[in-house]
Design an enzyme around this catalytic site. Sequence first.
Site, mmCIF file in Angstrom:
data_model
loop_
_atom_site.group_PDB
_atom_site.id
_atom_site.type_symbol
_atom_site.label_atom_id
_atom_site.label_comp_id
_atom_site.label_asym_id
_atom_site.label_seq_id
_atom_site.Cartn_x
_atom_site.Cartn_y
_atom_site.Cartn_z
ATOM 1 N N PRO A 12 2.645 46.470 -65.286
ATOM 2 C CA PRO A 12 3.259 46.475 -63.957
ATOM 3 C C PRO A 12 3.446 45.088 -63.326
ATOM 4 C CG PRO A 12 0.928 46.982 -63.769
ATOM 5 C CD PRO A 12 1.194 46.743 -65.231
ATOM 6 N N LEU A 13 3.074 44.024 -64.023
ATOM 7 C CA LEU A 13 3.134 42.711 -63.373
ATOM 8 C C LEU A 13 4.556 42.147 -63.417
ATOM 9 C CD1 LEU A 13 -0.198 40.988 -64.431
ATOM 10 C CD2 LEU A 13 0.218 42.849 -62.837
ATOM 11 N N CYS A 14 4.789 41.163 -62.515
ATOM 12 C CA CYS A 14 6.171 40.715 -62.312
ATOM 13 C C CYS A 14 6.522 39.501 -63.151
ATOM 14 C CB CYS A 14 6.389 40.420 -60.841
ATOM 15 S SG CYS A 14 6.163 41.903 -59.876
ATOM 16 N N PHE A 15 6.176 39.550 -64.425
ATOM 17 C CA PHE A 15 6.703 38.522 -65.322
ATOM 18 C C PHE A 15 7.011 39.173 -66.664
ATOM 19 C CE2 PHE A 15 2.995 37.581 -68.034
ATOM 20 C CZ PHE A 15 1.963 38.158 -67.286
#
EC number: 4.1.1.20
Length: 430
Positions: A355-358
């Site tokens: 779910p992380l933004c990278f």
Amino acid sequence: METSLWSKVVQRALDRGILSETTPKVFIYHLDKLQNTWKQLFDAFPPKTLHTFALKACPVKGVLSLAFSYGFGAECASIGEVYLAKSFGCPSERIVFDSPVKTMKDLKLALDDEIYINADNFQELEKIQQLLRENEEELCNKQVRVGLRINPQIGSGLIQETSTASAQSKFGVPLKEKLEEIVECFQRYSFLKGIHVHVGSQGCTWELLEQGIRAGVDLLVQLRERFPERLQTLDIGGGLSADYDGVSQGASFEEYVSRLERVAPELFDSSLQLITEFGRRLCAKAGIFVSRVEYTKQSGNRNIVLCHIGADNFLRPVYLPKNWKHRILVLDKQGGNKLLDGREYPMIEQDIAGPLCFSGDIFATGRLLPRCEPGDWLVVLDSGAYTLSMYSRHTSQWVSAVYGFHENSNEPFQLLKKEESPEELIRFWS
Ligand code: LLP
């Protein structure tokens, strides 16, 4: 066998509402498996051995308090871990404080509590000397126990990032270059009582473990000739690999001890206090991480499965993608194993994304698995060590709950650590 056991655990977690659409991720430890492993360790070594649990592998209260009541001490890599160990029930005399970077304040706290300190280098020994001088009255009746960590400089094993014994490692005093100074230090600092050698973690070969420990024993024997009364302790660290592929059989503790008896019989001399610091092998195989599949999508020619297995709770595959491949089970909404339940699910290559933004937040790339659908459950096997303990706060995901599972019990689940609340998250950043 192992697979069907874990599917059963997840099914029971679903029945009891431990996993649901609103609680989409959880760690589960199989408590019987944990304790069986610990028993093998305690049975293999002589009873006088101090086995410390490397907290960095799993600092969860429910696991540690069980370990401390089982008889473990604590290997602490920071003063924070010392606080955890004490508050979860470990007596100070069974704590080994190992951090490679210690402040005066950290060292003073350890000395006040008579905690065994493994000094990383000569400067640290000087800091301890200074503290003893400046606080003579306060500390003169305390038992001061300090060991010196050496780097045997024997090579880096199969995984450089987890090795600690290469010629240029940042850990300990390089033995080959500094032997004379080491001997002088034992002359200068009468509080020095032992030697510490930890060769590395996953990826350490037998040869490396044996050579590292042999180097520690040789130094100890040499120092004992000069300071016969003083050299009491040899801390041989941890470092036994776990079998992440489910195929290669990791060596048993029994095998480990019989190899040590051959290459370093001095370890079992009754006048010596032997310390171990295992982490991974105490808990890796007994834990799983379970995540709900939230979405699936196709992007270009990729099949992407979006779930909660991200670099926040599972950093290792992101920073060491080549060296670790955790096994993954795909279960349907009811917990049925999609590979085994007889129905036809196409096997396709899928990327498991967190779910992380990278974009690098990918747990597994091109993994051949039964086609995932939203609402399925992904089970990552062998997740019990160095997962939650490496939690990252990037994008402030909740830290999941941790449960313990007892196979033959009417109340099979026990809460080992609560899920983080919004208030706790806010306090963390306040
Ligand atoms: N003692 C010392 C001084 C250590 O540094 C370690 C692990 C241990 C004991 C426990 O070693 P074990 O028996 O667990 O192999 N980030 C890596 C793990 C790094 C381990 C660091 N030190 C991972 O993702 O697996």
